[in-house]
Design a protein around this motif. Structure first.
Motif, short mmCIF file in Angstrom:
data_model
loop_
_atom_site.label_atom_id
_atom_site.label_comp_id
_atom_site.label_asym_id
_atom_site.label_seq_id
_atom_site.Cartn_x
_atom_site.Cartn_y
_atom_site.Cartn_z
N PRO A 61 0.49 -0.77 -0.14
CA PRO A 61 0.12 -0.40 0.29
C PRO A 61 0.71 1.55 0.05
O PRO A 61 0.63 2.51 -0.40
CB PRO A 61 -0.69 -0.19 1.49
N LEU A 62 1.69 1.44 0.83
CA LEU A 62 2.88 2.35 0.40
C LEU A 62 3.26 3.26 -0.40
O LEU A 62 3.42 3.59 -1.16
CB LEU A 62 3.82 1.65 1.95
N CYS A 63 3.82 1.35 -1.02
CA CYS A 63 4.44 1.79 -2.87
C CYS A 63 3.39 2.45 -3.68
O CYS A 63 3.32 3.32 -5.21
CB CYS A 63 5.14 -0.40 -2.84
N GLU A 64 1.73 1.89 -3.20
CA GLU A 64 0.55 1.99 -4.41
C GLU A 64 0.59 3.37 -4.07
O GLU A 64 0.79 4.30 -5.41
CB GLU A 64 -0.20 1.05 -4.48
N VAL A 65 0.55 3.58 -3.36
CA VAL A 65 0.10 5.30 -2.83
C VAL A 65 1.82 6.34 -3.28
O VAL A 65 1.01 7.20 -3.94
CB VAL A 65 -0.12 5.39 -1.85
N LEU A 66 2.65 5.97 -2.99
CA LEU A 66 3.83 7.08 -3.87
C LEU A 66 4.22 6.50 -4.88
O LEU A 66 5.70 6.87 -5.25
CB LEU A 66 5.01 6.14 -2.04
N GLU A 67 3.63 5.63 -5.25
CA GLU A 67 3.79 5.41 -7.02
C GLU A 67 5.98 5.34 -7.15
O GLU A 67 6.84 5.68 -8.22
CB GLU A 67 3.60 6.13 -7.78
N VAL A 68 6.46 4.09 -6.59
CA VAL A 68 7.88 3.87 -6.08
C VAL A 68 7.62 2.49 -5.99
O VAL A 68 6.56 1.58 -5.58
CB VAL A 68 8.37 4.40 -5.12
N SER A 69 8.98 1.47 -6.80
CA SER A 69 8.47 0.35 -6.39
C SER A 69 8.88 0.07 -4.76
O SER A 69 9.84 0.80 -3.86
CB SER A 69 10.27 -0.54 -7.32
N PRO A 70 8.85 -1.32 -4.36
CA PRO A 70 9.64 -1.73 -3.07
C PRO A 70 11.13 -1.69 -2.29
O PRO A 70 11.39 -0.96 -1.39
CB PRO A 70 9.12 -3.46 -2.83
N GLU A 71 11.69 -1.33 -3.84
CA GLU A 71 12.81 -1.17 -3.82
C GLU A 71 13.89 -0.28 -3.12
O GLU A 71 14.45 0.39 -2.27
CB GLU A 71 14.20 -2.43 -4.13
N THR A 72 12.86 0.99 -4.05
CA THR A 72 12.95 2.35 -3.85
C THR A 72 12.25 1.90 -2.29
O THR A 72 12.73 3.23 -1.46
CB THR A 72 12.13 2.90 -4.54
N LEU A 73 11.65 2.21 -2.24
CA LEU A 73 10.76 2.34 -0.42
C LEU A 73 11.60 2.08 0.29
O LEU A 73 11.93 2.89 1.29
CB LEU A 73 9.42 2.03 -0.67
N LEU A 74 12.19 0.56 0.66
CA LEU A 74 12.60 0.26 1.56
C LEU A 74 14.65 0.63 2.08
O LEU A 74 15.00 1.27 2.46
CB LEU A 74 13.61 -0.78 1.24
N ILE A 75 14.67 1.94 0.16
CA ILE A 75 16.60 2.32 0.76
C ILE A 75 15.67 3.56 1.04
O ILE A 75 16.47 4.39 1.96
CB ILE A 75 16.94 2.84 -1.17
#
Length: 83
Positions: A61-75
């Motif tokens: 859900p975080l990635c979907e709303v922020l429109e980023v990949s899981p890798e980007t979010l974890l970075i």
């Protein structure tokens, strides 16, 4: 042997990234962001202050709303090294 220093996002960098991302996506407040993700504002704040790591079921859900990949979010959350 050459050693590469790893570097992770700091709390400040993560918070600044989130503010910029929300602005780019025209999300006007952290409250609005929290509602879109389906979490409370405090929980999201703890993620971006590195006080807490999101569970696996919250990543999508975080990635979907922020429109980023899981890798980007974890970075950004400081869980993975910057590239």
């Amino acid at each position: 042997m050459t050693r590469t220093l790893s570097r992770r996002y700091t709390k400040t960098e993560s918070s600044e990234w989130l503010a910029q991302r929300l602005k780019k996506l025209d999300i006007r407040s952290y409250e609005e962001f929290a509602n879109l993700v389906g979490l409370d504002r405090g929980t999201i704040s703890r993620y971006f202050r590195h006080d807490r790591r999101p569970s696996i079921d919250v990543i999508a859900p975080l990635c979907e709303v922020l429109e980023v990949s899981p890798e980007t979010l974890l970075i950004v959350l400081g869980a993975l090294d910057k590239r």
